[in-house]
Design an enzyme around this catalytic site. Structure first.
Site, PDB file in Angstrom:
ATOM      1  N   GLU A 201      25.066  56.306  63.443  1.00  0.00           N
ATOM      2  CA  GLU A 201      24.718  57.699  63.125  1.00  0.00           C
ATOM      3  C   GLU A 201      23.557  57.769  62.146  1.00  0.00           C
ATOM      4  OE1 GLU A 201      27.961  60.735  62.770  1.00  0.00           O
ATOM      5  OE2 GLU A 201      29.202  58.934  62.627  1.00  0.00           O
TER       6      GLU A 201
ATOM      7  N   THR B 152      48.117  39.610  34.635  1.00  0.00           N
ATOM      8  CA  THR B 152      49.549  39.901  34.564  1.00  0.00           C
ATOM      9  C   THR B 152      50.381  38.631  34.665  1.00  0.00           C
ATOM     10  OG1 THR B 152      49.215  42.096  35.453  1.00  0.00           O
ATOM     11  CG2 THR B 152      51.408  41.190  35.739  1.00  0.00           C
TER      12      THR B 152
ATOM     13  N   LYS C 240      43.082  43.330  47.596  1.00  0.00           N
ATOM     14  CA  LYS C 240      44.285  43.907  46.992  1.00  0.00           C
ATOM     15  C   LYS C 240      44.499  45.282  47.620  1.00  0.00           C
ATOM     16  CE  LYS C 240      46.702  44.854  42.699  1.00  0.00           C
ATOM     17  NZ  LYS C 240      46.781  44.734  41.238  1.00  0.00           N
TER      18      LYS C 240
ATOM     19  N   TYR D 113      53.665  46.591  29.892  1.00  0.00           N
ATOM     20  CA  TYR D 113      53.380  45.206  29.534  1.00  0.00           C
ATOM     21  C   TYR D 113      51.940  45.068  29.091  1.00  0.00           C
ATOM     22  CZ  TYR D 113      50.901  44.459  33.965  1.00  0.00           C
ATOM     23  OH  TYR D 113      50.028  44.538  34.998  1.00  0.00           O
TER      24      TYR D 113
ATOM     25  N   THR E 205      45.187  40.233  39.202  1.00  0.00           N
ATOM     26  CA  THR E 205      45.031  40.522  40.629  1.00  0.00           C
ATOM     27  C   THR E 205      44.035  41.656  40.912  1.00  0.00           C
ATOM     28  OG1 THR E 205      46.904  42.055  40.590  1.00  0.00           O
ATOM     29  CG2 THR E 205      47.384  39.756  41.168  1.00  0.00           C
ATOM     30  N   ASP E 206      43.749  42.489  39.898  1.00  0.00           N
ATOM     31  CA  ASP E 206      42.946  43.696  40.162  1.00  0.00           C
ATOM     32  C   ASP E 206      41.555  43.377  40.708  1.00  0.00           C
ATOM     33  OD1 ASP E 206      45.044  45.235  39.318  1.00  0.00           O
ATOM     34  OD2 ASP E 206      44.130  45.853  37.424  1.00  0.00           O
TER      35      ASP E 206
ATOM     36  N   SER F 256      42.151  41.601  34.286  1.00  0.00           N
ATOM     37  CA  SER F 256      40.953  41.382  35.110  1.00  0.00           C
ATOM     38  C   SER F 256      40.127  42.641  35.309  1.00  0.00           C
ATOM     39  CB  SER F 256      41.313  40.740  36.447  1.00  0.00           C
ATOM     40  OG  SER F 256      41.867  41.670  37.342  1.00  0.00           O
TER      41      SER F 256
HETATM   42  C1  SIN Z   1      44.953  42.399  35.985  1.00  0.00           C
HETATM   43  O1  SIN Z   1      44.280  42.386  37.011  1.00  0.00           O
HETATM   44  O2  SIN Z   1      44.659  41.731  34.989  1.00  0.00           O
HETATM   45  C2  SIN Z   1      46.156  43.266  35.901  1.00  0.00           C
HETATM   46  C3  SIN Z   1      46.929  43.321  37.154  1.00  0.00           C
HETATM   47  C4  SIN Z   1      47.461  41.997  37.611  1.00  0.00           C
HETATM   48  O3  SIN Z   1      47.131  40.938  37.145  1.00  0.00           O
HETATM   49  O4  SIN Z   1      48.293  42.041  38.544  1.00  0.00           O
END
Ligand code: SIN
Length: 335
Positions: free
Chosen positions: A292, A20, A171, A32, A98-99, A65
């Protein structure tokens, strides 16, 4: 155009993978497409970045990602290690979605053997969004990569003015810019418009002290994650084993638990030589041995603090070294 910088400045290599941070809006303020802009365009959009470091760039991939995979991980590891071996380079910054950033960061934390800084950076808002977070995140990431105190701290993630350790970060929110959290052990530090403040050191083995290597590797062992839930049967575990998994990570309920039917399937898988790791779907805490579930008797491994997706990364690398359950368990207590 990459902004020109004084040749006397510290040199940093930027390896770009998309995400992103390189995204362009397609539909008003919301829709997007990730990975629409080149790394040169991202750098050109950050005022004063050329005063922080002299940058050279390499576009490794142009993906969201969610499409990150082991082939790209191996290429990233190779290109990161090559850059860090260059005595003229201070560190590496990797732009990334970020994913799955936490998985890539942890993978590199285990296979890159260098004390030099490696900093992953992304953004929650695309580059064309109102208040895009990418430019400041990139500026801060480059500042961290040039900072002498970033040495020896393992792979880092920079976003939202925070510096995180690869092992600790996750995340935690679908859309907010403060999505990255390290709930168990806290921040590595803060970075405020390029001013870097480190608070702590990593707690486990990483980078230069890591036993793992992917030099010359073209694949990694197949490890699947199976998510546990109320009323779970054995079918998904059996299907993963049938599909050829050499390792399984259970995103267990609570303290890495799973119901009787699924547990029987996990124990059978372990008995058949599949490495089975119990992690937790809770997002926090330690999965302990023999509470457990009798791990000793069933031949199971616990993930300690690692979330399921990071436990998968460690197991993929561990299985390249051993299939011995005790040796694999030691790795989960060491990394
Ligand atoms: C991605 O992980 O490519 C999409 C989401 C992001 O980058 O925040």
């Amino acid at each position: 155009m990459v902004r020109p910088a004084s040749p006397a400045l510290t040199r940093v290599r930027v390896l770009a993978t998309g995400g992103t941070i390189a995204g362009a809006q397609t539909d008003g303020a919301r829709g997007y497409k990730a990975a629409a802009f080149s790394v040169e365009a991202l750098i050109a959009a950050v005022p004063h970045l050329g005063e922080v470091a002299q940058l050279d760039v390499e576009q490794i991939a142009a993906i969201g990602s969610q499409d990150m995979n082991e082939a790209t991980w191996l290429r990233l590891a190779t290109r990161t290690s090559a850059a860090l071996a260059d005595a003229n380079l201070a560190g590496v910054v990797i732009t990334h979605g970020t994913d799955t950033m936490e998985e890539t960061a942890f993978f590199l934390n285990l296979v890159v053997h260098s004390e030099k800084p490696v900093v992953l950076v992304g953004a929650m808002r695309p580059a064309t969004a109102i208040s895009a977070d990418g430019p400041m995140n990139l500026y801060n990431a480059v500042a961290v990569a040039t900072h002498p105190e970033a040495h020896g701290r393992g792979v880092l993630v920079v976003a939202n003015d925070e510096i995180h350790f690869a092992r600790e970060v996750a995340k935690t929110n679908t859309t907010q810019v403060g999505t990255f959290r390290a709930t168990a052990r806290g921040l590595a530090g803060l970075v405020n418009a390029g001013r870097v403040h480190f608070f702590s050191a990593p707690v486990r083995r990483h980078t230069a002290q890591s036993e793992f290597s992917v030099d010359g590797a073209s694949t990694l062992s197949r490890v699947e994650i199976v998510y546990a839930y109320a009323g779970m049967g054995r079918e998904l575990i059996d299907a993963a084993v049938k599909a050829g998994a050499r390792g399984l990570v259970i995103a267990g309920v609570g303290d890495g638990n799973l119901g009787a039917l699924a547990l029987a399937a996990a124990a059978e898988a372990a008995d058949a030589g599949v490495a089975v790791v119990r992690s937790s779907r809770t997002g926090g805490g330690v999965v302990e041995r023999n509470i457990e579930i009798d791990d000793d008797q069933l031949g199971l491994i616990v993930a300690d603090e690692l979330n399921p997706q990071k436990a998968r990364v460690l197991l993929m690398l561990g299985l390249a070294r051993t299939r011995d359950v005790r040796a694999l368990q030691k790795m989960f207590f060491a990394y």
